[in-house]
Design an enzyme around this catalytic site. Structure first.
Site, PDB file in Angstrom:
ATOM      1  N   ASP A  31      17.637   7.226   9.326  1.00 14.31           N
ATOM      2  CA  ASP A  31      16.307   7.539   8.781  1.00 14.31           C
ATOM      3  C   ASP A  31      16.367   8.910   8.115  1.00 14.31           C
ATOM      4  OD1 ASP A  31      13.192   6.476   9.976  1.00 14.31           O
ATOM      5  OD2 ASP A  31      13.387   8.227   8.678  1.00 14.31           O
ATOM      6  N   TYR A 140       4.157  -2.369  -5.035  1.00 17.01           N
ATOM      7  CA  TYR A 140       4.739  -2.473  -3.683  1.00 17.01           C
ATOM      8  C   TYR A 140       5.190  -3.904  -3.410  1.00 17.01           C
ATOM      9  CZ  TYR A 140       4.792  -3.084   1.358  1.00 17.01           C
ATOM     10  OH  TYR A 140       5.152  -3.439   2.638  1.00 17.01           O
TER      11      TYR A 140
END
Ligand code: UDP
Length: 328
Positions: A31, A140
């Site tokens: 991450d 998106y």
């Protein structure tokens, strides 16, 4: 299995990491902490890195002998994707292609991908089945559809095994672990309403009350994040016997914006004032899942099936962590 979770410090990813661990799998989180929280991941289970760092991705996959990837790392705000599409194309498409490249190079052949009901756009039929046409109405949704297509092509050409899990509205917080929803900035309906109950906002803005729905506000299918997490574990295990899965993950129950606010009033006891505003760009009127294929394929049933129990679970987290994770 040894599983790498990209975006595993984020909301859905951290809940999936917890469920995988509980199911006996070995987890490693990758991450960049742009949205995720260090505090959501056990210290020794985190590699801080970006999807665009292809060499680091490949060396992480090799060194930890990763057998499967769960790919959560993505930008996921419908509204921002309309005003800043470049970021969405770059992160969600280019970033994922970098991950798929690294997986090919390291010989990792399984991936569970966070897709979305936003790939359906404005569906012709609700509840939505997986055979509904995918015609996204915002960037998106399009970036997620593009990756679904890439996964199908890579599966055909290179033997990649994949699950594309089309989430409806992730919500709630872990029942067992001290993790929950903490976005900065927060744009999602339930946490924003709960911030009103906490006295952090004066009111909640309702984006449009002139939709073709019974009360005029948008209807969504709110699915508990722990239920999403258990579906991820089941999908990963199912990939042993099935090369490709495309599944809706929802409860099959819709709740309108006003119904969500009413559930929040009942759960918190706060009056929660509303202000009706214009529609938010890119919002379809109604998104509700037909999740029977996931029920059958994964022998999976959501445990939280009504909006009030989902809100109650979110409220427990927000009351205990009024300012989210303490890593800011
Ligand atoms: N919404 C709203 N006010 C807010 C935030 C969201 O009325 O402050 C509405 C939004 O227009 C949508 C629904 O609540 O119809 C759920 O929005 P959210 O951003 O939580 O999830 P999305 O459906 O965009 O993934």
């Amino acid at each position: 299995m040894r599983v790498l979770l990209t975006g595993g410090a984020g909301y859905v990813g951290s809940h999936a990491a917890w469920m995988l661990h509980r199911a006996g799998h070995e987890v490693l989180v990758y991450d960049n902490l742009s949205e995720g929280h260090r505090a959501a991941v056990p210290e020794d289970r985190l590699v801080v890195g970006d999807l665009m760092d292809r060499p680091l991705l490949e060396s992480t996959l090799r060194e930890h002998q990763i057998e499967a990837v769960m790919h959560f790392a993505a930008l996921a705000y419908v509204g921002v994707s309309v005003t800043n599409p470049a970021e969405y194309y770059q992160n969600n498409i280019v970033g994922t292609l970098s991950l798929l490249d690294a997986m090919r190079a390291a010989g990792v052949e399984r991936i569970v991908f966070s897709s979305t009901c936003a790939t359906y756009g404005e569906p012709e039929t609700v509840p939505i089945t997986e055979s509904e046409k995918q015609v996204p109405i915002n960037p998106y949704g399009f970036t997620k559809l593009a990756i679904e297509r890439a996964l199908a092509d890579y599966s055909h050409a290179y033997g990649l095994r994949y699950a594309a899990l089309r989430y409806f509205n992730a919500s709630g917080a872990s029942a067992e672990s001290p993790i929950g929803e903490d976005h900065e900035p927060e744009t999602h309906l339930i946490p924003l309403v709960l911030q009103v109950a906490l006295g952090q906002r004066e009111n909640i803005k309702v984006f449009g009350d002139d939709y073709p729905t019974p009360d005029g506000t948008c209807i969504r299918d709110y699915i508990h994040v722990d239920d999403l997490a258990t579906a991820h574990v089941a999908a990963l295990e199912k990939l042993q016997s099935t090369p490709a899965l495309k599944l809706n993950l929802g409860t099959g129950n819709g709740a309108s914006v006003l119904e969500v606010i009413e559930a929040c009033r009942r759960v918190t006891g706060h009056p929660i004032p509303i202000v009706v505003e214009g529609r938010r760009e890119g919002d379809p009127p109604q998104l509700v899942a037909d999740a029977s294929l996931a029920n059958e394929t994964l022998a999976w049933q959501p445990r939280y099936t009504d909006i009030e129990s989902i809100v109650a679970s979110a409220w427990r987290w927000h009351e205990a962590h009024p300012h989210g994770f303490d890593d800011r």
